[in-house]
Design an enzyme around this catalytic site. Structure first.
Site, PDB file in Angstrom:
ATOM      1  N   ARG A   1     -31.080 -23.479  72.933  1.00  0.00           N
ATOM      2  CA  ARG A   1     -29.543 -23.467  73.358  1.00  0.00           C
ATOM      3  C   ARG A   1     -28.921 -24.368  72.089  1.00  0.00           C
ATOM      4  O   ARG A   1     -29.690 -25.286  71.731  1.00  0.00           O
ATOM      5  CB  ARG A   1     -29.507 -24.757  74.580  1.00  0.00           C
ATOM      6  CG  ARG A   1     -30.073 -24.168  75.750  1.00  0.00           C
ATOM      7  CD  ARG A   1     -30.306 -25.440  76.794  1.00  0.00           C
ATOM      8  NE  ARG A   1     -31.182 -24.919  77.978  1.00  0.00           N
ATOM      9  CZ  ARG A   1     -32.520 -25.031  78.125  1.00  0.00           C
ATOM     10  NH1 ARG A   1     -33.109 -25.639  77.298  1.00  0.00           N
ATOM     11  NH2 ARG A   1     -32.923 -24.785  79.395  1.00  0.00           N
TER      12      ARG A   1
ATOM     13  N   GLU B   1     -23.709 -23.915  74.593  1.00  0.00           N
ATOM     14  CA  GLU B   1     -24.936 -23.954  75.332  1.00  0.00           C
ATOM     15  C   GLU B   1     -24.825 -23.423  76.812  1.00  0.00           C
ATOM     16  O   GLU B   1     -23.504 -22.749  76.963  1.00  0.00           O
ATOM     17  CB  GLU B   1     -25.585 -25.273  75.231  1.00  0.00           C
ATOM     18  CG  GLU B   1     -24.513 -26.286  75.834  1.00  0.00           C
ATOM     19  CD  GLU B   1     -25.058 -27.649  75.676  1.00  0.00           C
ATOM     20  OE1 GLU B   1     -26.594 -27.752  76.156  1.00  0.00           O
ATOM     21  OE2 GLU B   1     -24.480 -28.538  75.702  1.00  0.00           O
TER      22      GLU B   1
ATOM     23  N   GLU C   1     -23.673 -10.033  61.653  1.00  0.00           N
ATOM     24  CA  GLU C   1     -24.883 -10.315  62.256  1.00  0.00           C
ATOM     25  C   GLU C   1     -26.017 -10.456  61.657  1.00  0.00           C
ATOM     26  O   GLU C   1     -26.314  -9.364  60.750  1.00  0.00           O
ATOM     27  CB  GLU C   1     -25.073  -9.682  63.538  1.00  0.00           C
ATOM     28  CG  GLU C   1     -26.190  -9.887  64.399  1.00  0.00           C
ATOM     29  CD  GLU C   1     -26.636 -11.314  64.772  1.00  0.00           C
ATOM     30  OE1 GLU C   1     -25.784 -11.986  65.227  1.00  0.00           O
ATOM     31  OE2 GLU C   1     -27.662 -11.905  64.449  1.00  0.00           O
TER      32      GLU C   1
ATOM     33  N   CYS D   1     -44.364   1.993  82.602  1.00  0.00           N
ATOM     34  CA  CYS D   1     -44.158   1.122  83.709  1.00  0.00           C
ATOM     35  C   CYS D   1     -42.799   1.049  84.220  1.00  0.00           C
ATOM     36  O   CYS D   1     -42.609   0.618  85.277  1.00  0.00           O
ATOM     37  CB  CYS D   1     -44.406  -0.186  82.946  1.00  0.00           C
ATOM     38  SG  CYS D   1     -46.158  -0.645  82.432  1.00  0.00           S
TER      39      CYS D   1
ATOM     40  N   LYS E   1     -30.073 -27.864  83.801  1.00  0.00           N
ATOM     41  CA  LYS E   1     -29.916 -27.623  85.292  1.00  0.00           C
ATOM     42  C   LYS E   1     -31.126 -27.403  86.025  1.00  0.00           C
ATOM     43  O   LYS E   1     -31.189 -27.223  87.169  1.00  0.00           O
ATOM     44  CB  LYS E   1     -29.084 -26.199  85.303  1.00  0.00           C
ATOM     45  CG  LYS E   1     -27.599 -26.482  84.576  1.00  0.00           C
ATOM     46  CD  LYS E   1     -27.022 -24.993  84.888  1.00  0.00           C
ATOM     47  CE  LYS E   1     -25.418 -25.117  84.415  1.00  0.00           C
ATOM     48  NZ  LYS E   1     -25.540 -25.103  82.913  1.00  0.00           N
TER      49      LYS E   1
ATOM     50  N   VAL F   1     -24.190 -14.318  56.456  1.00  0.00           N
ATOM     51  CA  VAL F   1     -23.161 -15.031  55.783  1.00  0.00           C
ATOM     52  C   VAL F   1     -23.808 -16.407  54.972  1.00  0.00           C
ATOM     53  O   VAL F   1     -24.441 -16.958  55.851  1.00  0.00           O
ATOM     54  CB  VAL F   1     -21.870 -15.404  56.822  1.00  0.00           C
ATOM     55  CG1 VAL F   1     -21.110 -16.248  56.285  1.00  0.00           C
ATOM     56  CG2 VAL F   1     -21.235 -14.281  57.532  1.00  0.00           C
TER      57      VAL F   1
ATOM     58  N   THR G   1     -28.842 -15.397  73.184  1.00  0.00           N
ATOM     59  CA  THR G   1     -28.103 -14.177  74.372  1.00  0.00           C
ATOM     60  C   THR G   1     -29.138 -13.279  74.669  1.00  0.00           C
ATOM     61  O   THR G   1     -29.160 -12.749  75.792  1.00  0.00           O
ATOM     62  CB  THR G   1     -26.975 -13.447  73.545  1.00  0.00           C
ATOM     63  OG1 THR G   1     -26.028 -14.147  73.354  1.00  0.00           O
ATOM     64  CG2 THR G   1     -26.643 -12.266  74.214  1.00  0.00           C
TER      65      THR G   1
ATOM     66  N   HIS H   1     -23.315 -18.169  86.217  1.00  0.00           N
ATOM     67  CA  HIS H   1     -23.277 -19.538  87.047  1.00  0.00           C
ATOM     68  C   HIS H   1     -22.337 -19.440  87.909  1.00  0.00           C
ATOM     69  O   HIS H   1     -21.285 -19.158  87.968  1.00  0.00           O
ATOM     70  CB  HIS H   1     -23.273 -20.687  86.196  1.00  0.00           C
ATOM     71  CG  HIS H   1     -24.779 -20.932  85.409  1.00  0.00           C
ATOM     72  ND1 HIS H   1     -25.828 -21.485  86.182  1.00  0.00           N
ATOM     73  CD2 HIS H   1     -25.076 -21.015  84.138  1.00  0.00           C
ATOM     74  CE1 HIS H   1     -26.724 -21.578  85.370  1.00  0.00           C
ATOM     75  NE2 HIS H   1     -26.308 -21.130  84.129  1.00  0.00           N
TER      76      HIS H   1
HETATM   77  C1  LIG Z   1     -33.337 -20.844  77.772  1.00  0.00           C
HETATM   78  C2  LIG Z   1     -31.755 -20.734  78.168  1.00  0.00           C
HETATM   79  C3  LIG Z   1     -31.370 -20.262  79.236  1.00  0.00           C
HETATM   80  C4  LIG Z   1     -30.012 -20.172  79.404  1.00  0.00           C
HETATM   81  N1  LIG Z   1     -29.572 -19.618  80.697  1.00  0.00           N
HETATM   82  C5  LIG Z   1     -28.281 -19.279  80.753  1.00  0.00           C
HETATM   83  C6  LIG Z   1     -27.691 -18.728  82.085  1.00  0.00           C
HETATM   84  O1  LIG Z   1     -28.568 -18.455  82.937  1.00  0.00           O
HETATM   85  N2  LIG Z   1     -26.483 -18.517  82.280  1.00  0.00           N
HETATM   86  C7  LIG Z   1     -25.560 -18.817  81.061  1.00  0.00           C
HETATM   87  O2  LIG Z   1     -24.348 -18.810  81.254  1.00  0.00           O
HETATM   88  N3  LIG Z   1     -25.916 -19.445  80.094  1.00  0.00           N
HETATM   89  C8  LIG Z   1     -27.391 -19.655  79.738  1.00  0.00           C
HETATM   90  N4  LIG Z   1     -27.672 -20.155  78.560  1.00  0.00           N
HETATM   91  C9  LIG Z   1     -26.715 -20.293  77.709  1.00  0.00           C
HETATM   92  C10 LIG Z   1     -26.519 -18.918  76.689  1.00  0.00           C
HETATM   93  O3  LIG Z   1     -27.672 -18.207  76.570  1.00  0.00           O
HETATM   94  C11 LIG Z   1     -25.492 -19.043  75.535  1.00  0.00           C
HETATM   95  O4  LIG Z   1     -24.465 -20.131  75.846  1.00  0.00           O
HETATM   96  C12 LIG Z   1     -25.013 -17.929  74.884  1.00  0.00           C
HETATM   97  O5  LIG Z   1     -26.050 -16.843  74.748  1.00  0.00           O
HETATM   98  C13 LIG Z   1     -24.630 -18.458  73.744  1.00  0.00           C
HETATM   99  O6  LIG Z   1     -24.123 -17.326  73.027  1.00  0.00           O
HETATM  100  P1  LIG Z   1     -23.633 -17.267  71.402  1.00  0.00           P
HETATM  101  O7  LIG Z   1     -23.119 -15.876  71.037  1.00  0.00           O
HETATM  102  O8  LIG Z   1     -23.003 -18.664  71.061  1.00  0.00           O
HETATM  103  O9  LIG Z   1     -25.132 -17.452  70.683  1.00  0.00           O
HETATM  104  P2  LIG Z   1     -25.936 -16.561  69.836  1.00  0.00           P
HETATM  105  O10 LIG Z   1     -26.536 -15.396  71.066  1.00  0.00           O
HETATM  106  O11 LIG Z   1     -27.220 -17.288  69.440  1.00  0.00           O
HETATM  107  O12 LIG Z   1     -25.461 -15.757  68.935  1.00  0.00           O
HETATM  108  C14 LIG Z   1     -25.317 -16.280  67.517  1.00  0.00           C
HETATM  109  C15 LIG Z   1     -25.779 -15.088  66.665  1.00  0.00           C
HETATM  110  O13 LIG Z   1     -25.292 -15.854  65.225  1.00  0.00           O
HETATM  111  C16 LIG Z   1     -25.978 -15.154  64.321  1.00  0.00           C
HETATM  112  N5  LIG Z   1     -25.879 -15.862  63.201  1.00  0.00           N
HETATM  113  C17 LIG Z   1     -26.249 -17.235  62.932  1.00  0.00           C
HETATM  114  N6  LIG Z   1     -25.883 -17.618  61.793  1.00  0.00           N
HETATM  115  C18 LIG Z   1     -25.258 -16.511  61.114  1.00  0.00           C
HETATM  116  C19 LIG Z   1     -24.860 -16.305  59.927  1.00  0.00           C
HETATM  117  N7  LIG Z   1     -24.966 -17.163  58.868  1.00  0.00           N
HETATM  118  N8  LIG Z   1     -24.696 -14.908  59.492  1.00  0.00           N
HETATM  119  C20 LIG Z   1     -24.704 -13.936  60.300  1.00  0.00           C
HETATM  120  N9  LIG Z   1     -24.930 -14.159  61.744  1.00  0.00           N
HETATM  121  C21 LIG Z   1     -25.439 -15.330  61.941  1.00  0.00           C
HETATM  122  C22 LIG Z   1     -27.410 -15.123  64.999  1.00  0.00           C
HETATM  123  O14 LIG Z   1     -28.417 -14.325  64.554  1.00  0.00           O
HETATM  124  C23 LIG Z   1     -27.201 -14.687  66.483  1.00  0.00           C
HETATM  125  O15 LIG Z   1     -27.172 -13.618  66.990  1.00  0.00           O
HETATM  126  C24 LIG Z   1     -29.153 -20.311  78.222  1.00  0.00           C
HETATM  127  C25 LIG Z   1     -29.682 -20.501  77.128  1.00  0.00           C
HETATM  128  C26 LIG Z   1     -30.984 -20.874  77.044  1.00  0.00           C
HETATM  129  C27 LIG Z   1     -31.689 -21.071  75.652  1.00  0.00           C
END
Ligand SMILES: Cc1cc2nc3c(=O)[nH]c(=O)nc-3n(C[C@H](O)[C@H](O)[C@H](O)COP(=O)(O)OP(=O)(O)OC[C@H]3O[C@@H](n4cnc5c(N)ncnc54)[C@H](O)[C@@H]3O)c2cc1C
Length: 499
Positions: free
Chosen positions: A318, A344, A39, A410, A257, A180, A49, A57
């Site tokens: 997203r 997303e 990470e 708080c 949504k 990475v 996240t 959902h």
């Molecule tokens: C505004 C908003 C509202 C949302 N609301 C909801 C909701 O209510 N319910 C729901 O189910 N989903 C929701 N989502 C979607 C949800 O947040 C995401 O689908 C989910 O968090 C994606 O997780 P992830 O692990 O794929 O990505 P991320 O949490 O983005 O994790 C990817 C990680 O990869 C790391 N990374 C990237 N490149 C590299 C690299 N080269 N080397 C090392 N590390 C790297 C990043 O630092 C990051 O920590 C929402 C999204 C947004 C933006």
């Protein structure tokens, strides 16, 4: 715990410590495997996240023939048990999608149909009267609503932290502050080049969120692109946390949504998000237009919402792919690299089910799984002073007097909890905030931040000027301004004694 990956060999390495990367790490840690998670941030869960709506959902938004449709409800059904095992904030508060006009009614019907196809338990359309009985602060203009009683709310970053804590307890290696920068397919393994050293892995999961397309390109895979879709969110004071009890959706648009009214697992109210496509993967600024759009939209749904109760705002991006669905498949360039891309919404909800699919894909690619009977699947409960009754508090303080020192007024967070967070891996002010909630309340750290810095410095044995907000480059103190600033003496003089 952060380690320097000078040279490390793993059966499976996961790139990206978001909810998806940590969920699959947790899942795989139940087997006899050598695991690594890489990470780039100082802690897990700091990508999309940590910046989402926290909704588990209801499973009625997406087509049953898509990964989103299939995995949303599969994930949703896992949350009650998982949240208990991981000791994370979760409530099955239910979801209402409200209609304001005759044109909205077919949209409710269409989502009811989808919900039924996705086998969403208890989903139904309710009358205006029933909606207002459930939520008396809804607008009088509501004419009907779709109700999914098993929708929920969760603390998303706490869940990512908990997944990684359990996986680490099972022996998984966590390389934080590590980016990475290249991948090389060596036919029987992948050479992962990071800015800190090289890791070899037989299989690699690409869970890099917004950067998953760039990770794919390291092996020449150009099969998808990721475009950020920006969402602004506004958090309101706990004082108005029970204006509504269920998560309230409007009828949605094809892109989003909609703008919602969301109770949080901690008792705040949140409003948002916006949905704006833009090329910049680091555009984390909130805007006056976003604020206006959100406040106007939610006041139509719950007129008593007052923007003066907003305590903070944030932006989430997203990771929208050009395929319109989650991409869960081996790379066309090497079967040893498996993509978890385009995650997303509802990626948070689906994450536990995505982890199962990724495990199946690893097995299809040749990974052998042998269950580890010694593996744990639960997190050691985190002591939460604010949630205890007086008897429990007295017992805790008797066992360790630092639980009698309030650091964050708080949120009623004690010194003992901050020390516990550090023992579990927190190294930064945000690491403490996301593990304990110190600094998340009305004053947003105005009172407790210097105390948190002092405790971090003391426990880590470093100078307070070395303490960062969220990793290298975000140091808070440039130099000691006067003797005692952010020193342990200062903690003693400012903390509120309960004993
Ligand atoms: C505004 C908003 C509202 C949302 N609301 C909801 C909701 O209510 N319910 C729901 O189910 N989903 C929701 N989502 C979607 C949800 O947040 C995401 O689908 C989910 O968090 C994606 O997780 P992830 O692990 O794929 O990505 P991320 O949490 O983005 O994790 C990817 C990680 O990869 C790391 N990374 C990237 N490149 C590299 C690299 N080269 N080397 C090392 N590390 C790297 C990043 O630092 C990051 O920590 C929402 C999204 C947004 C933006």
């Amino acid at each position: 715990m952060t380690k320097a990956p000078e040279l490390y060999s793993a059966d499976v390495a996961i790139i990206g410590g978001g909810i998806v990367g940590t969920a699959v790490l947790y899942e795989l840690s139940q087997y006899r495997l050598r695991l690594a998670l890489i990470e780039k941030n100082a802690e897990v869960g700091w990508g999309a996240t940590k910046a989402n709506s926290g909704i588990v959902h209801g499973g009625f938004h997406d087509d049953p023939n898509t990964w989103k449709g299939k995995l949303c409800i599969r994930g949703n059904q896992k949350f009650p048990e998982l949240a208990k095992k991981l000791d994370v904030g979760f409530r099955q508060n239910g979801i209402l999608m409200v209609a304001f006009s005759e044109e909205d009614l077919p949209v409710l019907e269409q989502h009811l149909e989808r919900g039924k196809l996705n086998q969403v338990p208890g989903i139904r359309i309710i009358s205006r009267e029933e909606a207002l009985a459930l939520e008396p602060n809804l607008s009088e203009d509501v004419i009907a609503a779709l109700y999914a009683p098993e929708g929920g709310i969760v603390n998303p970053f706490e869940m990512a932290i908990a997944f990684s804590e359990v996986a680490q307890a099972n022996g998984a290696a966590l390389f934080t502050d590590t980016t990475v920068i290249g991948l090389e397919d060596e036919s029987d393994r992948i050479r992962i080049v990071t800015d800190k050293g090289v890791i070899y892995a037989r299989y690699v999961i690409n869970a890099a969120g917004l950067y998953a397309d760039e990770v794919a390109r390291f092996v020449g895979d150009t099969s998808f692109t990721i475009t950020p879709r920006k969402g602004e969110e506004y958090l309101m004071d706990k004082r108005v946390g029970d204006l509504v009890h269920r998560t309230i959706f409007p009828t949605p648009s094809p892109k989003s949504k909609g703008i919602l009214v969301i109770p949080t697992a901690e008792g705040n109210l949140m409003i948002g998000p916006t949905a704006l496509e833009l090329p910049d993967k680091e555009a984390l600024d909130t805007t006056a237009s976003g604020f206006e759009e959100i406040v106007t939209s939610v006041r139509r749904i719950v007129p008593r919402i007052n923007s003066r109760d907003i305590i903070t705002s944030f932006v989430g991006l997203r990771a929208a792919s050009d395929r319109g669905d989650f991409i869960l498949e081996p790379s066309s360039k090497t079967p040893r690299l498996i993509h978890a891309a385009g995650i997303e919404s509802p990626g948070l909800t689906a994450a536990p089910a995505i982890a199962e699919v990724l495990t199946e894909l690893l097995v299809e690619a040749g990974l052998e799984l042998e269950e580890n009977p010694e593996a744990v699947d639960s997190r050691r409960p985190f002591p939460r002073f604010h949630a205890m009754d007086n008897e429990e508090r007295a017992k805790l303080i008797a066992s360790d007097p630092s639980f009698g020192h309030i650091i964050c007024r708080c949120e009623t967070i004690t010194e003992g909890e901050i020390v516990e967070a550090i023992k579990r891996g927190a190294r930064t002010v945000d690491g403490i905030k996301f593990r304990t909630r110190a600094g998340m309340g009305r004053c947003q750290g105005g009172f407790c931040q210097p105390l948190v810095i002092a405790i971090l410095a003391r426990e880590l044995g470093v100078d307070p000027t070395e303490i960062t907000k969220r990793g290298p480059g975000s140091e808070i103190l440039l130099e000691p301004v006067r003797k005692g600033l952010a020193s342990d003496d200062n903690v003693s003089s400012q903390k509120e004694e309960l004993v």
